[in-house]
Design an enzyme around this catalytic site. Structure first.
Site: not given
Ligand code: NDP
Ligand code: 8X3
Length: 253
Positions: A151, A181, A187-188
């Site tokens: 990741y 972030p 939902e991460f």
């Molecule tokens: P969520 O799981 O809540 O949302 C992820 C979104 O991405 C969903 O809408 C999902 O929709 C979509 N998605 C995933 N795979 C695909 C695909 N193959 N094609 C199209 N859509 C896709 O996670 P976050 O909102 O937290 O994550 C958003 C971004 O932020 C990511 O890039 C993540 O790495 C990044 N991030 C998150 C952090 C955290 O702590 N939450 C911190 C740092 C970065 P669906 O399943 O309907 O396809």
């Molecule tokens: C997600 C944030 O701190 O879990 O990108 O890697 S962390």
């Protein structure tokens, strides 16, 4: 009306970004794999704000589907002003020797190749509007932590691509920003832990995590600067997470 294409709007940061851009008058191209959620979100946003929406029910890993969708947009939807490359995920939290190849492929194919697919076909449109690309990276693209190996690797690649895009696109008046972030409760972690919602709750136990709105606010800050200002990158952390992989719990932070 300006237009924004946001990937991954069915949950978390993408959903909050769709809200804030809709509130500020953007017509939206909404993307994700869960069609029912996309359609519900599209109707909800249109009932809340005077905007148009278009559903992009496409898996960003599917190069041909991304190409088809963007190339076949009608002329009125081709005038894209903002691309938010947000769709992404972490899968698993394991050492390399115990890691799952399926997890690795999902992360590499989504976080790197998916972002490249969308950017490749959206870039010519953004050049026409002097648009703005927002890449959602992570603190995991700036630092690494144990068991975050692949990741972290994918997000380091997003960091490099963000810089490469900025070098390539500045002369066309296209701004490029990365938002990185730390822990945001979305939902991460449920996705990362293969659907184990109980275990996912523990990730956010004993401190005040970020919420998706915090990141959407930062995205809005970046895109609403005057044209001569480019926010190159932002790192946004919970106060209780001084570095990647370390959280100060149970201290009222
Ligand atoms: P969520 O799981 O809540 O949302 C992820 C979104 O991405 C969903 O809408 C999902 O929709 C979509 N998605 C995933 N795979 C695909 C695909 N193959 N094609 C199209 N859509 C896709 O996670 P976050 O909102 O937290 O994550 C958003 C971004 O932020 C990511 O890039 C993540 O790495 C990044 N991030 C998150 C952090 C955290 O702590 N939450 C911190 C740092 C970065 P669906 O399943 O309907 O396809
Ligand atoms: C997600 C944030 O701190 O879990 O990108 O890697 S962390």
């Amino acid at each position: 009306m300006p237009i924004a294409l946001i990937t991954g709007t069915t949950a978390g940061i993408g959903a909050a970004t769709a809200q804030i851009l809709a509130k500020n008058g953007y017509d939206l191209i909404l993307n994700g794999r869960r069609k029912d959620r996309l359609e519900e979100q599209s109707e909800e946003l249109k009932s809340q704000y005077v905007i148009k929406t278009k559903v992009m029910h496409v898996d960003v890993r599917d190069h041909d589907a991304v190409k088809q969708f963007i190339e076949h947009l009608s002329p009125d939807w081709k005038s894209i002003d903002i691309l938010v490359n947000n769709a992404g995920l972490a899968a698993g939290l394991n050492s390399i020797e115990s890691g799952s190849v399926d997890h690795w492929n999902r992360m590499i194919d989504t976080n790197i190749k998916g972002l490249l697919h969308v950017t490749k076909y959206a870039t010519p449109l953004l050049k026409n509007t002097n648009g703005h690309i927002i890449n959602i990276g992570s603190i995991a693209g700036k630092e690494v932590y144990s068991n975050g190996n692949v990741y972290c690797g994918t997000k380091h690649m997003v960091d490099a691509l963000n810089k490469a895009m900025r070098r390539e696109l500045a002369e066309f008046g296209v701004r490029v920003t990365s938002i990185n972030p730390g822990a945001v409760e979305t939902e991460f972690s449920v996705v990362r832990l293969d659907g184990d919602a109980e275990k996912a709750k523990d990730v956010y136990f004993g401190f005040e995590n970020l919420v998706a709105q915090d990141i959407a606010d930062a995205i809005w800050f970046a895109v609403s600067r005057p044209k001569h200002v480019n926010i190159n990158e932002l790192i946004i952390m919970p106060s209780a997470q001084p570095i990647a992989g370390e959280i100060i719990r149970n201290k009222g932070l």
